[in-house]
Each structure stands twice: as C-alpha cells, then as structure tokens.
Design a protein around this motif. Structure first.
Motif, PDB file in Angstrom:
ATOM      1  N   UNK A   1       0.788  -1.295   0.064  1.00 38.46           N
ATOM      2  CA  UNK A   1      -0.094  -0.018   0.070  1.00 38.46           C
ATOM      3  C   UNK A   1       0.741   1.460   0.193  1.00 38.46           C
ATOM      4  N   UNK A   2       0.756   2.024  -1.093  1.00 41.05           N
ATOM      5  CA  UNK A   2       1.281   3.223  -1.008  1.00 41.05           C
ATOM      6  C   UNK A   2       1.046   4.190   0.251  1.00 41.05           C
ATOM      7  N   UNK A   3      -0.147   4.153   0.873  1.00 40.75           N
ATOM      8  CA  UNK A   3      -0.243   4.976   2.116  1.00 40.75           C
ATOM      9  C   UNK A   3       0.586   4.531   3.289  1.00 40.75           C
ATOM     10  N   UNK A   4       0.687   3.019   3.202  1.00 42.40           N
ATOM     11  CA  UNK A   4       1.265   2.681   4.323  1.00 42.40           C
ATOM     12  C   UNK A   4       2.806   3.204   4.311  1.00 42.40           C
ATOM     13  N   UNK A   5       3.473   3.135   3.168  1.00 42.25           N
ATOM     14  CA  UNK A   5       4.816   3.652   3.082  1.00 42.25           C
ATOM     15  C   UNK A   5       4.811   5.181   3.241  1.00 42.25           C
TER      16      UNK A   5
END
Length: 256
Positions: free
Chosen positions: A190-194
């Motif tokens: 997930x882009x958000x998690x990164x």
C-alpha cells in the motif's frame, strides 16, 4: 532490575494489546522473565494469554482499589517465564474510585515496587484513553512504546499523547523516556502505508523501531485461541516480527 515499559496510545485499534502479548511472549522465549500488566478494562491481553477472567479472584482492580497484595494477582501463562496481572471490567470504575485517593497517580508505581526486581521486563497494556489508570501506568514506567497504525489517521492524536508524556515527565516521572514508535499493521503493497512510514520516520527519526509489525492473518487469529502468535504459529510473519522486536529491545537495553 526490571524495566517497566508502558504501551500507550489513546487511539484505539492500533495494536497495543497485540503488541503487548506477543512482545512479552517473544521476550520470554528469549529467556527473559516477563510480567504483563493488563491495565485495559476490556481484559483482551488477559484472555489472549489464556487467562479465564471468570476464574480470577485477584486482578489489577483489587490491587489498585483494595491495596491487595500484588503477588496474589500474578498468574502464570502457558509460556515459561511469562506471568500476567489480569484486568477486570470493574477497572472502568476505578478511575472514579481513585479520584480522592492520596498520591492517586502513584498507585501502580507503589504496587509494583515489591516485585519489580523479580522480572527483566514488565509490560503494561494501557487502555485507549488518557485517564487516571493510563497516567498511573506512565508514572510507573521507565519508558513507553507508542504503537502507530499505518493508516490515514495514524498521526492524529500522537501530539496529544506526547503532550501527556511531557506533563508526566515534568510533574510525576522525570525518568520517563520514549522507548520507541512502533509501526503496526504495515502492508508494503500500500502506497499509504509507505507514506506513513516515511512521515513517522521523518518526524521521530531514531525513535522509530527498525522492526515493523506487518499485517498478518495468524496474528489476528491467535488471541481467539488464547495464545500468543509464537505458540499459535511460530513460522508466521507475525511471530517473526515480534521476535525481531524483542531482540531489538533487548539489544537496545543491553547497550545502556
């Protein structure tokens, strides 16, 4: 000399209880003597470590309110070297009951004094609030682990918690330190998690644990079996993550 570590974040659902149980089990597996204190009225850490709440005669509530002997509240678990002081739903009312007590913020610190040296690590699972019981936990603790969920509102409320820690440090517990920020429920796809990982790292730098707790089905399943993940599935990602975290904490505290 035992080190007391509180796991706190007034935001619910960030993985405090999961981390407390599984970090404690991992530390015990690495031959440390560990005590978990379940300071959350929901008592999830207690049931997750196999304690049947109905069979508990003496819990944290009795120690705090009735000044019961703390040793009577210590229960063993299925993992050698891992004990627990369970919680009880009555703890909800304890906040009000201790309002008029003298030195009300110091109750848990005084309670733990006789047994602190019996353990290498004492982990306190705090409830998702900044009430008097959590203030007690932070006043008793040497340091605090702040679990941060890798989701959109993750950083919301951290400033409030940091402010509470600052007040406790200045008025009640000058020795209190931040052990580290722990990123939980991480999904590298997930882009958000990164993005959240990068943001937390940018803000808190060296205070962020190298270990990240990844999203893992076995980790979610194990509490329903009354087992920490290391007993439920030792080869799972959740088990490996918490073992890595335990090693990181041991190494950090050996250097001091």
């Amino acid at each position: 000399m035992g080190k007391i570590i509180a796991l706190a974040n007034q935001k619910g659902g960030v993985g405090k209880t999961t981390t407390t149980m599984n970090l404690a089990a991992s530390l015990a597996t690495l031959e440390k003597k560990v005590l978990v204190i379940d300071a959350d009225p929901q008592a999830n850490a207690s049931s997750g470590l196999g304690v049947n709440i109905k069979d508990v005669d003496c819990s944290l509530y009795e120690c705090v309110i009735d000044q019961a002997d703390v040793r009577k509240a210590v229960y063993t678990t299925d993992i050698e070297g891992l004990d627990i002081i369970p919680s009880h739903i009555d703890l909800v009312g304890a906040e009000i009951e201790i309002l008029n007590m003298e030195h009300r913020e110091q109750i848990i610190r005084r309670m733990l004094a006789p047994i602190k040296d019996d353990y290498d690590f004492i982990l306190i699972d705090c409830s998702p609030s900044l009430g008097l019981i959590t203030v007690n936990a932070l006043t008793a603790a040497d340091s605090v682990i702040i679990p941060v969920q890798c989701e959109y509102f993750a950083l919301e409320g951290i400033s409030k918690l940091l402010n509470t820690i600052k007040i406790i440090k200045s008025k009640l517990n000058t020795a209190l330190e931040i052990e580290g920020f722990l990123l939980t429920m991480y999904d590298s796809r997930l882009k958000l998690a990164n993005q959240i990982y990068a943001e937390v790292k940018r803000h808190f730098q060296e205070l962020v644990f190298k270990t990240v707790i990844q999203r893992n089905v076995k980790l979610s399943e194990s509490p329903s079996h009354g087992l920490p993940v290391i007993l439920y599935d030792a080869d799972s990602t959740g088990s490996k993550n918490h073992l890595a975290l335990a090693k990181e904490i041991i190494s950090k505290n050996t250097k001091k």
